[in-house]
Design an enzyme around this catalytic site. Structure first.
Site, PDB file in Angstrom:
ATOM      1  N   GLU A   1      -6.208  -4.306  19.274  1.00 27.82           N
ATOM      2  CA  GLU A   1      -6.264  -5.211  20.423  1.00 27.82           C
ATOM      3  C   GLU A   1      -6.953  -4.508  21.600  1.00 27.82           C
ATOM      4  OE1 GLU A   1      -3.128  -8.054  22.918  1.00 27.82           O
ATOM      5  OE2 GLU A   1      -2.399  -6.193  22.027  1.00 27.82           O
TER       6      GLU A   1
ATOM      7  N   LYS B   1      -5.684 -15.213  21.274  1.00 27.89           N
ATOM      8  CA  LYS B   1      -4.244 -14.949  21.167  1.00 27.89           C
ATOM      9  C   LYS B   1      -3.435 -16.116  21.731  1.00 27.89           C
ATOM     10  CE  LYS B   1      -0.952 -11.312  22.577  1.00 27.89           C
ATOM     11  NZ  LYS B   1      -0.868 -10.035  23.334  1.00 27.89           N
TER      12      LYS B   1
ATOM     13  N   CYS C   1      -1.039  -8.948  18.211  1.00 34.32           N
ATOM     14  CA  CYS C   1       0.080  -8.287  18.894  1.00 34.32           C
ATOM     15  C   CYS C   1       1.331  -9.160  18.979  1.00 34.32           C
ATOM     16  CB  CYS C   1      -0.377  -7.806  20.269  1.00 34.32           C
ATOM     17  SG  CYS C   1       0.654  -6.469  20.950  1.00 34.32           S
TER      18      CYS C   1
END
Length: 276
Positions: free
Chosen positions: A40, A114, A155
């Site tokens: 990330e 995300k 994540c």
């Protein structure tokens, strides 16, 4: 298939970060990796929105995306750019946290923003409001590759099993979880969450991570957990990179996906229900 996870200790300088990332990518390809994955925020780790506004770019102008796409073509490899912080045209000036799959022709074959924002109070001293600087995505994505369909996550997404189940039900046989995980939550939950997502879906889980204390110019430094992982479809940790930056190689046997799903076909056995 030989793969490489890059574990990075990124600073708040995208130019300097790119030099290190390219070095690791070339090292991985020279060692035989056909699929190379970065963590990330590969381009910049910063806790300052002001600094990010200065150094981040829109997708079409981002130097990291352009250089890594060119390098994938030069080396003839597939690449996951775990994510890049990118400017958007949003009126509130929030960024996108965007993952890319690049083919050996240097082309973007899939990208994913995300979905789940890290808005948490880990401890009284460690609080995060990712949604203040980044706007959440809304669409789940499976990237098609010759070796396997890949479900893309980033994540904090790892804490939401329904996303991963949806990706697996849409055909994913690999799940990617590039991360910049907190050391506190990492020590408590990282391995368990990744193993659970693999077990529930019968997918390989590939999680390249940021690590260590991230240098910054004039604002609060950030620390991340490291421990880039490869988890098998049976839930076993096949590789753990520990805490040092570097290139971490392993082999995937995609036959293990069918084997795990044949032993415990939980995706097929799932049933709708009413309530509570």
């Amino acid at each position: 298939m030989k793969i490489a996870l890059l574990q990075l200790n990124v600073t708040d300088d995208p130019v300097a970060n790119l030099e290190v990332t390219l070095k690791f990518v070339r090292e991985a390809a020279a060692a035989g990796a056909r699929f190379v994955l970065t963590p990330e925020v590969t381009n910049c780790v910063s806790t300052s929105r002001k600094h990010q506004q200065m150094v981040l770019q829109h997708e079409e102008h981002d130097i990291t995306l352009a250089a890594l796409s060119k390098e994938a073509q030069a080396l003839g490899i597939w690449m996951l750019i775990g994510s890049l912080g990118l400017k958007t045209n949003d009126s509130d000036q929030r960024f996108a946290n965007r993952s890319f799959v690049i083919n050996p022709d240097g082309e973007i074959v899939a990208k994913y923003d995300k979905i789940h924002m890290f808005d948490v109070d880990v401890t009284p001293e460690e609080t995060w409001r990712e949604s203040e600087g980044y706007r959440p995505g809304t669409k789940a994505v499976v990237a098609q590759t010759p070796f396997a369909p890949i479900g893309l996550t980033i994540c904090y997404d790892v804490r939401f099993p329904k996303l991963h189940a949806a990706l697996a039900n849409a055909g994913a046989r690999i799940l990617t979880v590039p991360a910049a995980f907190s050391p506190v939550t990492g020590a408590a939950h990282w391995h368990t969450l990744l193993k659970a997502r693999a077990i529930e879906t019968g997918c390989y889980v590939l999680a390249p991570a940021q690590t260590g204390v991230h240098a910054s110019t004039d604002h609060k430094m950030r620390q991340t957990y490291g421990h880039s992982l490869v988890v098998t479809p049976w839930g076993e940790v096949q590789m753990d990179a520990g805490e040092a930056p570097g290139v971490y190689m392993t082999d995937l046997d995609m036959g293990e996906v069918s084997k795990a799903r044949g032993r415990v076909p939980s995706l097929e056995n799932a049933r709708p229900f009413d309530g509570p």
